[in-house]
Design a protein around this motif. Sequence first.
Motif, PDB file in Angstrom:
ATOM      1  N   LEU A 138       0.831  -1.199   0.000  1.00  0.00           N
ATOM      2  CA  LEU A 138       0.000   0.000   0.000  1.00  0.00           C
ATOM      3  C   LEU A 138       0.872   1.259   0.000  1.00  0.00           C
ATOM      4  CD1 LEU A 138      -2.921   0.965  -0.036  1.00  0.00           C
ATOM      5  CD2 LEU A 138      -2.807   1.112   2.452  1.00  0.00           C
ATOM      6  N   LYS A 139       2.019   1.181   0.649  1.00  0.00           N
ATOM      7  CA  LYS A 139       2.930   2.331   0.689  1.00  0.00           C
ATOM      8  C   LYS A 139       3.458   2.677  -0.705  1.00  0.00           C
ATOM      9  CE  LYS A 139       4.417   1.709   5.427  1.00  0.00           C
ATOM     10  NZ  LYS A 139       5.499   1.315   6.321  1.00  0.00           N
ATOM     11  N   TRP A 140       3.493   1.696  -1.586  1.00  0.00           N
ATOM     12  CA  TRP A 140       3.979   1.947  -2.947  1.00  0.00           C
ATOM     13  C   TRP A 140       2.901   2.524  -3.861  1.00  0.00           C
ATOM     14  CZ3 TRP A 140       8.571   2.902  -4.373  1.00  0.00           C
ATOM     15  CH2 TRP A 140       9.660   2.309  -3.736  1.00  0.00           C
ATOM     16  N   LYS A 141       1.650   2.500  -3.440  1.00  0.00           N
ATOM     17  CA  LYS A 141       0.554   2.957  -4.312  1.00  0.00           C
ATOM     18  C   LYS A 141       0.712   4.407  -4.743  1.00  0.00           C
ATOM     19  CE  LYS A 141      -3.885   4.098  -3.171  1.00  0.00           C
ATOM     20  NZ  LYS A 141      -4.286   5.321  -3.455  1.00  0.00           N
ATOM     21  N   ALA A 142       0.851   5.321  -3.819  1.00  0.00           N
ATOM     22  CA  ALA A 142       0.947   6.754  -4.166  1.00  0.00           C
ATOM     23  C   ALA A 142       2.175   7.061  -5.024  1.00  0.00           C
ATOM     24  CB  ALA A 142       0.911   7.619  -2.910  1.00  0.00           C
ATOM     25  N   PRO A 143       3.367   6.563  -4.656  1.00  0.00           N
ATOM     26  CA  PRO A 143       4.512   6.840  -5.534  1.00  0.00           C
ATOM     27  C   PRO A 143       4.325   6.302  -6.951  1.00  0.00           C
ATOM     28  CG  PRO A 143       5.287   6.054  -3.407  1.00  0.00           C
ATOM     29  CD  PRO A 143       3.793   5.890  -3.419  1.00  0.00           C
ATOM     30  N   VAL A 172       8.861   9.329   2.765  1.00  0.00           N
ATOM     31  CA  VAL A 172       8.174   9.381   4.061  1.00  0.00           C
ATOM     32  C   VAL A 172       7.651   7.996   4.442  1.00  0.00           C
ATOM     33  CG1 VAL A 172       6.187  10.337   5.310  1.00  0.00           C
ATOM     34  CG2 VAL A 172       7.614  11.837   3.900  1.00  0.00           C
ATOM     35  N   ALA A 173       7.103   7.271   3.473  1.00  0.00           N
ATOM     36  CA  ALA A 173       6.532   5.949   3.770  1.00  0.00           C
ATOM     37  C   ALA A 173       7.567   4.980   4.323  1.00  0.00           C
ATOM     38  CB  ALA A 173       5.895   5.358   2.508  1.00  0.00           C
ATOM     39  N   PHE A 174       8.805   5.067   3.820  1.00  0.00           N
ATOM     40  CA  PHE A 174       9.799   4.074   4.207  1.00  0.00           C
ATOM     41  C   PHE A 174      10.838   4.568   5.209  1.00  0.00           C
ATOM     42  CE2 PHE A 174       8.023   2.505   0.233  1.00  0.00           C
ATOM     43  CZ  PHE A 174       7.606   1.263   0.665  1.00  0.00           C
ATOM     44  N   TYR A 175      10.952   5.877   5.394  1.00  0.00           N
ATOM     45  CA  TYR A 175      11.938   6.398   6.346  1.00  0.00           C
ATOM     46  C   TYR A 175      11.301   7.081   7.555  1.00  0.00           C
ATOM     47  CZ  TYR A 175      15.487   5.229   2.963  1.00  0.00           C
ATOM     48  OH  TYR A 175      16.289   4.544   2.103  1.00  0.00           O
ATOM     49  N   PHE A 176      10.037   7.456   7.413  1.00  0.00           N
ATOM     50  CA  PHE A 176       9.303   8.080   8.514  1.00  0.00           C
ATOM     51  C   PHE A 176       7.929   7.428   8.622  1.00  0.00           C
ATOM     52  CE2 PHE A 176      12.308  11.294   7.068  1.00  0.00           C
ATOM     53  CZ  PHE A 176      12.915  11.647   8.259  1.00  0.00           C
ATOM     54  N   GLU A 177       7.945   6.096   8.788  1.00  0.00           N
ATOM     55  CA  GLU A 177       6.706   5.313   8.754  1.00  0.00           C
ATOM     56  C   GLU A 177       5.651   5.823   9.724  1.00  0.00           C
ATOM     57  OE1 GLU A 177       7.003   0.992   8.498  1.00  0.00           O
ATOM     58  OE2 GLU A 177       9.165   1.274   8.149  1.00  0.00           O
ATOM     59  N   PHE A 204       1.207  12.219   6.320  1.00  0.00           N
ATOM     60  CA  PHE A 204       1.789  12.866   5.152  1.00  0.00           C
ATOM     61  C   PHE A 204       0.988  12.553   3.898  1.00  0.00           C
ATOM     62  CE2 PHE A 204       4.492  12.987   1.415  1.00  0.00           C
ATOM     63  CZ  PHE A 204       4.961  14.286   1.480  1.00  0.00           C
ATOM     64  N   LYS A 205       0.580  11.308   3.764  1.00  0.00           N
ATOM     65  CA  LYS A 205      -0.198  10.881   2.590  1.00  0.00           C
ATOM     66  C   LYS A 205      -1.456  11.731   2.457  1.00  0.00           C
ATOM     67  CE  LYS A 205      -2.557   6.668   1.017  1.00  0.00           C
ATOM     68  NZ  LYS A 205      -2.114   6.652  -0.356  1.00  0.00           N
ATOM     69  N   VAL A 206      -2.112  11.997   3.566  1.00  0.00           N
ATOM     70  CA  VAL A 206      -3.356  12.764   3.529  1.00  0.00           C
ATOM     71  C   VAL A 206      -3.081  14.261   3.485  1.00  0.00           C
ATOM     72  CG1 VAL A 206      -5.492  13.280   4.764  1.00  0.00           C
ATOM     73  CG2 VAL A 206      -4.648  10.934   4.697  1.00  0.00           C
ATOM     74  N   PHE A 207      -2.344  14.775   4.443  1.00  0.00           N
ATOM     75  CA  PHE A 207      -2.207  16.228   4.562  1.00  0.00           C
ATOM     76  C   PHE A 207      -1.000  16.790   3.807  1.00  0.00           C
ATOM     77  CE2 PHE A 207      -4.570  14.805   8.334  1.00  0.00           C
ATOM     78  CZ  PHE A 207      -5.768  15.439   8.051  1.00  0.00           C
TER      79      PHE A 207
END
Length: 180
Positions: A74-79, A137-142, A148-151
Motif C-alpha cells: 500500500l505504501k507503494w501505491k501513491a509513488p 516518508v513511507a519508508f523512512y518516517f513510517e 503525510f499521505k493525507v495532509f
Amino acid sequence: MKQLLDFIPLFAFFATFKTLGIFPATGVLIASSILVYGGLWLKDKHLENGQKLTLVATILFGGITLLLHDDTYLKWKAPVINWIFALAFLASLYIGKEPLIQRMMGKAFEMPASIWRKLNWAWIFFFIVAGASNAYVAFYFEKYWVDFKVFGSLAMTFIFIVAQFIVLSRYVKTDDMVNK
C-alpha cells in the motif's frame, strides 16, 4: 464538486487508520473507492483516466496488502501512481499534437506552445517529486506516513496548483476569446 468525491476514500482511510489501524483502513479504502468511482460511473457512464488508474491501483495494491498482511504494498501505491502520471505527461510531449496539460486545460487558457510545454514539464517534475516524497516518508518516517499521505500530499498539490494559477492568470481566456 465531482473532484471533491475523489477525496472521500482518502479521508475514510485516514479516519479508519487512526481508529482501527492499517489493515481495516485498507479495506475501507478499497470499499469506499469502489463505491465512489462505481457511483460516478453509474451516474456519468464514464470515469476519467486518472480515476480509473487510482481505482485499479487501490484495488491492486490494497488487495495485495490485505492478502499478504503487509503494508509495504500500500505504501507503494501513491509513488507508483504519481510516477505513472509523470510518464503520461512526458509521453504526451512526443505522442499527439498537444502536451497532456494543454489537452486538460486548453479550454481555460490561451498560451503559446512554448508555455504549454514548460507547464507540462512542471507537472512532470511535480509528479516525480510527489512520488519520491511519498516513498521517502513511507519508508523512512513510517510513523508519519498516513498523515503525510493525507495532509502533506494534499498541501503540496494545493500549493503547486495555486502557484500555477497565479502564474497562468494572465493567460485565462476571456469571454471574447471563448466566443470566437
